[in-house]
Design an enzyme around this catalytic site. Structure first.
Site, PDB file in Angstrom:
ATOM      1  N   ASP A 158      40.474  44.494  34.297  1.00 60.85           N
ATOM      2  CA  ASP A 158      41.218  45.185  35.352  1.00 60.85           C
ATOM      3  C   ASP A 158      40.826  44.617  36.718  1.00 60.85           C
ATOM      4  OD1 ASP A 158      42.801  47.246  36.592  1.00 60.85           O
ATOM      5  OD2 ASP A 158      40.924  48.271  37.059  1.00 60.85           O
ATOM      6  N   TYR A 166      37.036  52.942  29.707  1.00 58.79           N
ATOM      7  CA  TYR A 166      38.260  53.696  29.992  1.00 58.79           C
ATOM      8  C   TYR A 166      38.458  54.841  29.001  1.00 58.79           C
ATOM      9  CZ  TYR A 166      40.569  50.707  33.504  1.00 58.79           C
ATOM     10  OH  TYR A 166      40.920  50.045  34.642  1.00 58.79           O
ATOM     11  N   LYS A 191      28.660  41.183  30.680  1.00 60.50           N
ATOM     12  CA  LYS A 191      27.472  41.461  31.509  1.00 60.50           C
ATOM     13  C   LYS A 191      26.306  41.654  30.547  1.00 60.50           C
ATOM     14  CE  LYS A 191      25.448  42.350  35.495  1.00 60.50           C
ATOM     15  NZ  LYS A 191      25.259  41.357  36.570  1.00 60.50           N
ATOM     16  N   ASP A 202      29.786  38.966  37.230  1.00 64.52           N
ATOM     17  CA  ASP A 202      29.596  38.737  38.673  1.00 64.52           C
ATOM     18  C   ASP A 202      29.804  37.259  39.000  1.00 64.52           C
ATOM     19  OD1 ASP A 202      27.279  38.284  37.206  1.00 64.52           O
ATOM     20  OD2 ASP A 202      25.914  39.084  38.729  1.00 64.52           O
ATOM     21  N   ASP A 228      43.082  41.738  39.416  1.00 66.35           N
ATOM     22  CA  ASP A 228      43.473  41.987  40.817  1.00 66.35           C
ATOM     23  C   ASP A 228      42.932  40.857  41.694  1.00 66.35           C
ATOM     24  OD1 ASP A 228      44.703  44.442  40.203  1.00 66.35           O
ATOM     25  OD2 ASP A 228      43.880  45.415  41.996  1.00 66.35           O
TER      26      ASP A 228
HETATM   27  C1  IPM Z   1      46.243  48.267  35.668  1.00 70.05           C
HETATM   28  C2  IPM Z   1      46.045  49.522  36.480  1.00 70.05           C
HETATM   29  C3  IPM Z   1      45.668  50.674  35.548  1.00 70.05           C
HETATM   30  C4  IPM Z   1      44.374  50.290  34.842  1.00 70.05           C
HETATM   31  C5  IPM Z   1      45.525  52.051  36.235  1.00 70.05           C
HETATM   32  C6  IPM Z   1      46.788  52.458  36.944  1.00 70.05           C
HETATM   33  C7  IPM Z   1      45.080  53.121  35.285  1.00 70.05           C
HETATM   34  O1  IPM Z   1      45.089  49.317  37.469  1.00 70.05           O
HETATM   35  O2  IPM Z   1      47.082  48.277  34.745  1.00 70.05           O
HETATM   36  O3  IPM Z   1      45.581  47.272  35.945  1.00 70.05           O
HETATM   37  O4  IPM Z   1      43.285  50.477  35.411  1.00 70.05           O
HETATM   38  O5  IPM Z   1      44.447  49.809  33.719  1.00 70.05           O
HETATM   39 MG    MG Z   2      44.470  47.326  37.665  1.00 71.73          MG
END
Ligand code: IPM
Ligand code: MG
Length: 352
Positions: free
Chosen positions: A243, A141, A186, A219, A247
């Protein structure tokens, strides 16, 4: 107590869920006789529109002068032109870096009543209770980026010190829970992951003898999160893997709209934000789930303001509202649902 809180509503559904969290905090202040002062500031696309910059200096100053920062979400199609000079996400990443909040704590807990909202079989969800600790201020990042007509690159870099400090945070948290730490990397491909792995092995081996350490390739971890989610206690991983995996993990809880996060550094000034994005497709329609944002405010009460009973009360209120049948669209599993604001009202009503 008295506390100063900077609110950064941001873009898309950010303002509506931030308003809900503020209402809940006002109710907490009243119930527990505290004084919370709120200051609102610009970030992301809203800040670009108003000032040309995603993270204006007054925003940084307000955050630094506050006890804690609550952030909604940033980004949206209006600002996503790949050739744009400034992007909303730069505001968020800049703020994380400026505040030095390298440890992003993302709890994944299940409300049993929401099992139907998860695509997984209910029996897989039993006992799911994990913390994902995402390294937040390093890695790909923040590495040097290049793009020209024929190629592009993103540098992924980690120092040993950056890995040590996040592993210590994760191991300490594991020590206060079931004592199990899973490090995700990884290492079969990436140099940064090989450094991550040897550092983690050494720090845990030398400093945390009571912690049981497991190592997974990312993975495989993506698969294990779905095949045996209840086995995980604390997961520690680098910025981008964290990240992506969180999700994925949100589907265990039924919705991205349920997961909060706390981002902490070496001081108590924390940054609190839901793990979801700005969801421009549903913004302004009363469809957003404010629970992730309200639960982030609960984490703020606990970690930055030193109010664990108040944090428990807010988390309990969310759980009770859900147990009572309160559902926003994302967790309604096809049944009837209430609006964003009504969900906040239900949480406040359950605050005891
Ligand atoms: C999160 C989001 C952010 C990230 C984005 C909006 C930059 O997806 O906080 O998980 O990737 O960190
Ligand atoms: Mg995110």
């Amino acid at each position: 107590m008295e506390a100063l809180i900077t609110l950064l509503p941001g873009d898309g559904i950010g303002p509506e869920v931030t308003r809900c969290a503020r209402d809940v905090l006002d109710a907490v202040a009243q119930r527990f006789a505290h004084r919370f002062e709120f200051r609102e500031a610009l970030i992301g696309g809203a800040a670009i529109d108003a000032t040309g910059e995603p993270l204006p200096a007054p925003t940084v100053e307000s955050c630094q002068a506050s006890d804690a920062v609550l952030l909604g979400a940033v980004g949206g199609p209006k600002w996503s032109d790949p050739n744009a000079a400034v992007r909303p996400e730069q505001g968020l990443l800049g703020l994380r870096a400026t505040l030095g909040v390298y440890a992003n704590i993302r709890p994944v807990r299940i409300h049993p009543e929401l099992a139907a909202a998860s695509p997984l079989k209910p029996e897989k969800l039993e006992g799911v209770d994990m913390l994902v600790i995402r390294e937040l201020t390093g890695g790909i990042y923040f590495g040097k980026k290049t793009r020209d007509a024929t190629s592009a690159s993103d540098l992924c870099e980690y120092t040993v010190a950056e890995i040590e400090r996040i592993v210590r945070v994760a191991a300490r948290l594991a020590g206060a829970r079931r004592g199990k730490l899973c490090s995700v990397d990884k290492a079969n491909v990436l140099e940064t992951s090989r450094r991550w792995r040897d550092t983690t092995d050494r720090v845990v081996g030398d400093e945390f003898p009571g912690i049981e350490l497991e190592t997974l390739l990312v993975d495989a971890a993506a698969m294990h999160l779905l095949s045996r989610p209840a086995d995980f206690d604390v997961i520690v991983t680098e910025n981008m893997f964290g990240d992506i995996l969180t999700d994925e993990a949100s589907m265990l809880a039924g919705s991205l709209g349920m997961l909060p996060s706390a981002s902490l550094g070496d001081s108590t000034v924390g940054l609190y934000e839901p793990i979801h994005g700005s969801a421009p497709d549903i913004a302004g329609r009363g469809l957003a789930n404010p629970c992730a944002m309200i639960a982030s405010a609960a984490m703020m009460l606990r970690h930055s303001l030193g109010l664990p009973a108040e944090a428990d009360a807010v988390e309990g209120a969310i759980a009770n509202a859900i147990a009572d049948g309160a559902r926003t669209a994302d967790i309604a599993a096809g049944g009837s649902h209430i609006s964003t604001d009504e969900m906040a009202v239900e949480v406040i009503r359950n605050l005891t």
